[in-house]
Design a protein around this motif. Structure first.
Motif, PDB file in Angstrom:
ATOM      1  N   LEU B 395     -13.236  11.767   3.957  1.00 24.39           N
ATOM      2  CA  LEU B 395     -13.369  13.202   4.193  1.00 24.39           C
ATOM      3  C   LEU B 395     -13.112  14.022   2.926  1.00 24.39           C
ATOM      4  O   LEU B 395     -13.772  15.022   2.681  1.00 24.39           O
ATOM      5  CB  LEU B 395     -12.429  13.657   5.314  1.00 24.39           C
ATOM      6  N   ASP B 396     -12.090  13.585   2.143  1.00 19.80           N
ATOM      7  CA  ASP B 396     -11.767  14.359   0.938  1.00 19.80           C
ATOM      8  C   ASP B 396     -12.539  13.859  -0.281  1.00 19.80           C
ATOM      9  O   ASP B 396     -12.580  14.542  -1.312  1.00 19.80           O
ATOM     10  CB  ASP B 396     -10.261  14.278   0.633  1.00 19.80           C
ATOM     11  N   GLY B 397     -13.087  12.644  -0.207  1.00 23.51           N
ATOM     12  CA  GLY B 397     -13.867  12.096  -1.318  1.00 23.51           C
ATOM     13  C   GLY B 397     -13.033  11.519  -2.449  1.00 23.51           C
ATOM     14  O   GLY B 397     -13.566  11.121  -3.472  1.00 23.51           O
ATOM     15  N   ASP B 398     -11.702  11.460  -2.262  1.00 26.86           N
ATOM     16  CA  ASP B 398     -10.837  10.924  -3.320  1.00 26.86           C
ATOM     17  C   ASP B 398     -10.632   9.423  -3.070  1.00 26.86           C
ATOM     18  O   ASP B 398      -9.560   8.988  -2.610  1.00 26.86           O
ATOM     19  CB  ASP B 398      -9.493  11.682  -3.297  1.00 26.86           C
ATOM     20  N   ILE B 399     -11.633   8.636  -3.426  1.00 26.31           N
ATOM     21  CA  ILE B 399     -11.579   7.204  -3.107  1.00 26.31           C
ATOM     22  C   ILE B 399     -10.493   6.500  -3.929  1.00 26.31           C
ATOM     23  O   ILE B 399      -9.727   5.692  -3.395  1.00 26.31           O
ATOM     24  CB  ILE B 399     -12.961   6.555  -3.313  1.00 26.31           C
ATOM     25  N   ASP B 400     -10.393   6.830  -5.223  1.00 30.08           N
ATOM     26  CA  ASP B 400      -9.376   6.177  -6.055  1.00 30.08           C
ATOM     27  C   ASP B 400      -7.971   6.466  -5.545  1.00 30.08           C
ATOM     28  O   ASP B 400      -7.147   5.561  -5.422  1.00 30.08           O
ATOM     29  CB  ASP B 400      -9.499   6.669  -7.511  1.00 30.08           C
ATOM     30  N   GLY B 401      -7.723   7.735  -5.256  1.00 25.41           N
ATOM     31  CA  GLY B 401      -6.403   8.116  -4.746  1.00 25.41           C
ATOM     32  C   GLY B 401      -6.105   7.413  -3.437  1.00 25.41           C
ATOM     33  O   GLY B 401      -4.983   6.939  -3.207  1.00 25.41           O
ATOM     34  N   ALA B 402      -7.117   7.326  -2.572  1.00 22.51           N
ATOM     35  CA  ALA B 402      -6.932   6.696  -1.267  1.00 22.51           C
ATOM     36  C   ALA B 402      -6.610   5.212  -1.411  1.00 22.51           C
ATOM     37  O   ALA B 402      -5.722   4.680  -0.734  1.00 22.51           O
ATOM     38  CB  ALA B 402      -8.194   6.878  -0.421  1.00 22.51           C
ATOM     39  N   LEU B 403      -7.325   4.552  -2.334  1.00 25.21           N
ATOM     40  CA  LEU B 403      -7.089   3.109  -2.523  1.00 25.21           C
ATOM     41  C   LEU B 403      -5.656   2.868  -3.016  1.00 25.21           C
ATOM     42  O   LEU B 403      -4.956   1.984  -2.527  1.00 25.21           O
ATOM     43  CB  LEU B 403      -8.093   2.547  -3.534  1.00 25.21           C
ATOM     44  N   GLU B 404      -5.234   3.680  -3.998  1.00 23.11           N
ATOM     45  CA  GLU B 404      -3.871   3.535  -4.536  1.00 23.11           C
ATOM     46  C   GLU B 404      -2.831   3.739  -3.441  1.00 23.11           C
ATOM     47  O   GLU B 404      -1.895   2.963  -3.278  1.00 23.11           O
ATOM     48  CB  GLU B 404      -3.628   4.554  -5.668  1.00 23.11           C
ATOM     49  N   LEU B 405      -3.028   4.814  -2.680  1.00 27.62           N
ATOM     50  CA  LEU B 405      -2.076   5.137  -1.616  1.00 27.62           C
ATOM     51  C   LEU B 405      -2.058   4.030  -0.557  1.00 27.62           C
ATOM     52  O   LEU B 405      -0.987   3.597  -0.109  1.00 27.62           O
ATOM     53  CB  LEU B 405      -2.470   6.467  -0.963  1.00 27.62           C
ATOM     54  N   GLY B 406      -3.265   3.575  -0.166  1.00 28.95           N
ATOM     55  CA  GLY B 406      -3.358   2.525   0.847  1.00 28.95           C
ATOM     56  C   GLY B 406      -2.658   1.265   0.395  1.00 28.95           C
ATOM     57  O   GLY B 406      -1.874   0.673   1.131  1.00 28.95           O
ATOM     58  N   GLN B 407      -2.908   0.866  -0.851  1.00 32.52           N
ATOM     59  CA  GLN B 407      -2.297  -0.361  -1.375  1.00 32.52           C
ATOM     60  C   GLN B 407      -0.770  -0.233  -1.370  1.00 32.52           C
ATOM     61  O   GLN B 407      -0.063  -1.137  -0.935  1.00 32.52           O
ATOM     62  CB  GLN B 407      -2.809  -0.597  -2.808  1.00 32.52           C
ATOM     63  N   GLU B 408      -0.295   0.929  -1.804  1.00 32.59           N
ATOM     64  CA  GLU B 408       1.153   1.136  -1.900  1.00 32.59           C
ATOM     65  C   GLU B 408       1.810   1.109  -0.517  1.00 32.59           C
ATOM     66  O   GLU B 408       2.805   0.417  -0.295  1.00 32.59           O
ATOM     67  CB  GLU B 408       1.429   2.484  -2.595  1.00 32.59           C
ATOM     68  N   ARG B 409       1.217   1.833   0.428  1.00 30.15           N
ATOM     69  CA  ARG B 409       1.836   1.904   1.762  1.00 30.15           C
ATOM     70  C   ARG B 409       1.695   0.592   2.532  1.00 30.15           C
ATOM     71  O   ARG B 409       2.602   0.202   3.256  1.00 30.15           O
ATOM     72  CB  ARG B 409       1.240   3.074   2.555  1.00 30.15           C
ATOM     73  N   PHE B 410       0.566  -0.071   2.382  1.00 29.41           N
ATOM     74  CA  PHE B 410       0.400  -1.388   3.031  1.00 29.41           C
ATOM     75  C   PHE B 410       1.482  -2.343   2.517  1.00 29.41           C
ATOM     76  O   PHE B 410       2.139  -3.026   3.290  1.00 29.41           O
ATOM     77  CB  PHE B 410      -0.995  -1.968   2.707  1.00 29.41           C
ATOM     78  N   THR B 411       1.644  -2.370   1.177  1.00 32.07           N
ATOM     79  CA  THR B 411       2.600  -3.290   0.568  1.00 32.07           C
ATOM     80  C   THR B 411       4.020  -2.984   1.051  1.00 32.07           C
ATOM     81  O   THR B 411       4.780  -3.892   1.406  1.00 32.07           O
ATOM     82  CB  THR B 411       2.526  -3.176  -0.981  1.00 32.07           C
ATOM     83  N   GLN B 412       4.334  -1.701   1.094  1.00 31.67           N
ATOM     84  CA  GLN B 412       5.668  -1.272   1.528  1.00 31.67           C
ATOM     85  C   GLN B 412       5.965  -1.793   2.948  1.00 31.67           C
ATOM     86  O   GLN B 412       7.034  -2.342   3.209  1.00 31.67           O
ATOM     87  CB  GLN B 412       5.687   0.252   1.544  1.00 31.67           C
ATOM     88  N   ILE B 413       4.993  -1.646   3.844  1.00 30.25           N
ATOM     89  CA  ILE B 413       5.195  -2.081   5.228  1.00 30.25           C
ATOM     90  C   ILE B 413       5.247  -3.603   5.313  1.00 30.25           C
ATOM     91  O   ILE B 413       6.101  -4.177   5.997  1.00 30.25           O
ATOM     92  CB  ILE B 413       4.069  -1.525   6.129  1.00 30.25           C
ATOM     93  N   MET B 414       4.361  -4.278   4.572  1.00 31.20           N
ATOM     94  CA  MET B 414       4.315  -5.738   4.673  1.00 31.20           C
ATOM     95  C   MET B 414       5.550  -6.396   4.073  1.00 31.20           C
ATOM     96  O   MET B 414       5.956  -7.471   4.502  1.00 31.20           O
ATOM     97  CB  MET B 414       3.040  -6.255   3.993  1.00 31.20           C
ATOM     98  N   GLU B 415       6.163  -5.711   3.101  1.00 33.13           N
ATOM     99  CA  GLU B 415       7.386  -6.275   2.517  1.00 33.13           C
ATOM    100  C   GLU B 415       8.615  -5.933   3.356  1.00 33.13           C
ATOM    101  O   GLU B 415       9.718  -6.357   3.076  1.00 33.13           O
ATOM    102  CB  GLU B 415       7.567  -5.760   1.085  1.00 33.13           C
ATOM    103  N   GLY B 416       8.393  -5.117   4.409  1.00 30.49           N
ATOM    104  CA  GLY B 416       9.484  -4.787   5.348  1.00 30.49           C
ATOM    105  C   GLY B 416      10.450  -3.805   4.759  1.00 30.49           C
ATOM    106  O   GLY B 416      11.607  -3.721   5.125  1.00 30.49           O
TER     107      GLY B 416
END
Lengths: 299, 416
Positions: B395-416
């Protein structure tokens, strides 16, 4: 029978004490069961890794240490206080204006008091749903009016953008709760004797002098009550965000209670949720204490 | 005193007679079953079972969003239901917590175990043991409006098989007018997009999680970026109604049923809904394609399990086994438009000649479901990283920002 005989043997003072004790027992029992015990349980839970199912483990203060690293927790705290700061003044000012308008017991005034108070009696959940429909881009009345008046080129997604979503929520909450503040302030207004105003008028006082030298000082306690209740309600707000935006758009409207709910019942980190609740309780106690101190009756 | 004797005798007689049905009821097995509020045929199954068996099942339908919380609370209180129909993505969490009965020995006895939908069987396993079997299977695919395809000059018999072909089809439908929309996604619904968007990535050979589910591959797998760019193009070109950006799933099914949407991601639960409630809707289905071809599907739906602590494990399994029988799968499931959980039963008289059901069923054969105990936190949570990443990128078109954020938050949750 034995009990009543024993009661008869008590002195008047002892019986008076006993009667007083019996009168407060239901309240004490209620507060103990529904506040003190859950509070102690929450505090106990906050010291554990407490999943919804599975093994629990004592972790000491780990949950509390975790809070400082939780970016969303800090973001939610910031959002909640900004929301409280934005929503409290309109509720109070509008409530005061409405209370002033319906203060005097003139004919048909009850109808207006009822109309202003009506939104209070519906649940916040229901009112939030109502507003979701009212601001809908396809069937909402707001968009219909704006389009008919040619004020917007196309239907607006009010809940789709962070700023407009926040404004809609504030508007809906003011509409929903202003009647309650009005009733509280109305009680305070009506408790001020008319003679005070009459004598002030004799001395040549205008509206604002009466407001600042009679009305507001004499309503200090009522104002304190109205503000404390309003601020507590805003800090603990949840329903409107859960129903109207689900914390969106882009997680911009996640209040602190919303985040506690998510951790406890979506991620099932009950211990962590409990720790956040305890911290929030501390913040609320401090905030309420501060308000009561500022608005205390000066000797 | 004597005058009371007949009265006492009558009273004793009444008490003895009155207690007889109670004694008989004590022998009868009464089980409880919980199911989330989805349109599978669970009620019909339970009714049929209760009508033909001594043991009785009391079915409780729980709102989907509250199911896991209520189940967890019931387990914590020591009062779980005997049988539970659980959203398959939660099964690893329940199995890992020791809350489900190990049914490996029962499953081994099933002659058709190999034909049960693979994604559901995999999610029902934990450390090599079976804890659940499929009960309501739901694969994702794309539904398309045949009438709009024809009006736009597209060949409805050859639906798109790549992302570019999908875009071309949308652009062709775009020319039909303002009130006709080319595509629909519910971009404020996390689960809907796990169900219908993840397969675009899988079909292209990519994934957001590593094969061992140990880490997020959002920034390292270029397909993720491509898929986000594909959906961003759909949004930027106005091929989706603007309201789709705030839809929390309420219109996930209804939007397409209105008849003015060209294509939409969907699940097979919608086929009986469309055919029964919207008989005029002329629609077909095709597999979710990869960037250059291929196909993938999200294996969704429910698995059925016995909760730890049940006193009627044998009888509960007898019911579960019956739900997978030819009789139940064909006469209750297929007859009501529900895809059987045994894929060899897809060839049945009720589906004969219905290409849509056959395609939907074949989607299940390529159906896949991420196996992680934090699935809910990653993908399903409306405030989770999956939806936030999609919204920022698409929706916002910020693909790079979204990928960075997604990677960071996914990792945070998966590492508990």
């Amino acid at each position: 029978m034995i009990g009543s005989i024993a009661l008869l043997n008590l002195s008047w003072q002892q019986r008076r004490k006993l009667t007083g004790l019996l009168f407060v027992t239901p309240t004490v029992a209620f507060v103990t069961v529904f506040f003190i015990i859950p509070l102690l349980m929450t505090a106990y839970m906050s010291l554990h890794d407490w999943p919804l199912f599975g093994e629990r483990a004592f972790t000491g203060l780990e949950n509390y240490q975790e809070l400082s690293k939780d970016r969303q927790y800090l973001k939610s705290l910031d959002f909640t206080f900004r929301y409280t700061a934005l929503v409290t003044p309109p509720i109070f000012i509008l409530g005061f204006i409405l209370a002033s308008l319906v203060r005097h017991n003139i004919r048909y005034i009850g109808i207006f008091r009822t109309i202003f108070f009506l939104p209070v009696v519906i649940g916040l959940g229901v009112s939030s749903l109502l507003w979701v429909w009212m601001v809908d881009d396809r069937i909402g009345i707001f968009n219909k009016i704006l389009l008919d008046l040619n004020l917007v080129p196309k239907a607006q997604l009010f809940l789709g953008r962070p700023n407009t979503a926040m404004n809609v929520i504030i508007l809906s909450v003011v509409w929903k709760t202003v009647g309650f503040t009005m009733i509280l302030l109305l009680a305070g207004l009506q408790a001020i004797p008319d003679e005070l105003y009459e004598s002030a008028e004799v001395d040549g006082a205008g509206y604002f002098r009466k407001l600042f030298y009679i009305t507001l000082p004499l309503m200090r306690r009522t104002i304190a009550l109205a503000l404390v209740l309003s601020v507590i309600g805003s800090v603990l707000s949840f329903d409107q965000f859960y129903i109207m935006t689900r914390g969106g758009p882009r997680n911009s409207t996640i209040s602190i209670v919303f985040w506690i709910f998510n951790n406890s019942f979506t991620y099932f980190k009950m211990g962590y949720g409990a720790a956040m609740s305890i911290v929030l309780l501390g913040i609320l106690v401090a905030l309420t204490g501060l308000q009561l101190y500022v608005l205390r009756e000066k000797e | 005193m004597n005058s009371r004797k007949p009265l006492l005798l009558v009273l004793a007689f009444v008490l003895v007679i009155g207690s007889l049905p109670l004694a008989a009821q004590d022998d009868q097995i009464n089980m409880t079953m919980w199911v989330r509020s989805i349109p599978f045929q669970t009620q019909a199954m339970v009714d049929e079972w209760n009508a033909n068996n001594d043991s009785q099942i009391e079915l409780t339908v729980i709102p989907s969003a509250e199911f896991v919380t209520k189940m967890g609370a019931a387990i914590a209180a020591g009062e779980p239901p005997d049988i539970a129909s659980i959203d398959l993505i939660y099964t690893p969490a329940f199995s890992a917590a020791g809350q489900l009965v190990d049914i490996t020995e029962f499953v081994r006895e099933l002659p058709y175990a190999d034909s049960l939908t693979p994604a559901h069987m995999e999610l029902g396993m934990y450390e090599g043991r079976n804890y659940a079997v499929p009960t309501g299977v739901d694969g994702s695919f794309i539904v398309y409006n045949i009438d709009l395809f024809e009006q736009a000059g597209l060949d409805p018999d050859n639906p798109p098989s790549t992302w570019d072909e999908m875009l071309d089809a949308m652009r062709a439908i775009n020319a039909l007018g303002d009130e006709i929309y080319r595509y629909w996604f519910s971009m404020n619904c996390a689960g809907c997009n796990a169900f219908t968007f993840l397969p675009f990535i899988w079909a292209s050979g990519g994934d957001v999680l590593s094969d061992d589910y140990a880490e997020a591959t959002i920034t390292s797998d270029p397909i993720v970026r491509d898929a986000l760019a594909f959906y961003n193009t759909i949004w930027e070109e106005g091929l989706v109604p603007e309201g789709a950006s705030i839809d929390n799933g309420a219109n996930f099914v209804n939007a397409f049923a209105a008849g003015n949407i060209g294509m939409a991601g969907m699940g097979n639960f919608a086929i009986p809904l469309f055919t029964n409630d919207h008989p005029d809707l002329n629609f077909g289905v095709f597999h979710i394609p990869g960037k250059e071809g291929g196909a993938a599907s999200f294996g969704g739906g429910d698995v059925i399990a016995i909760a730890s602590g049940s006193e009627h494990v044998e009888e509960a399994w007898r019911f579960i086994e019956w739900t997978m029988s030819d009789e139940a799968q064909i006469e209750i499931y297929a007859a009501n438009g529900q895809i059987p959980v045994r894929l060899e039963l897809v060839d049945n008289p009720y589906f004969e000649g219905d290409d849509r059901q056959m395609t939907a069923a074949s989607a299940l054969a390529v159906g896949f479901t991420p196996y992680t105990v934090v699935y809910n936190d990653l993908f399903n949570d409306p405030n989770g990283p999956w939806l936030e990443m999609l919204q920022i990128a698409i929706l916002d078109g910020d693909i790079d920002g979204a990928l960075e954020l997604g990677q960071e938050r996914f990792t945070q949750i998966m590492e508990g």
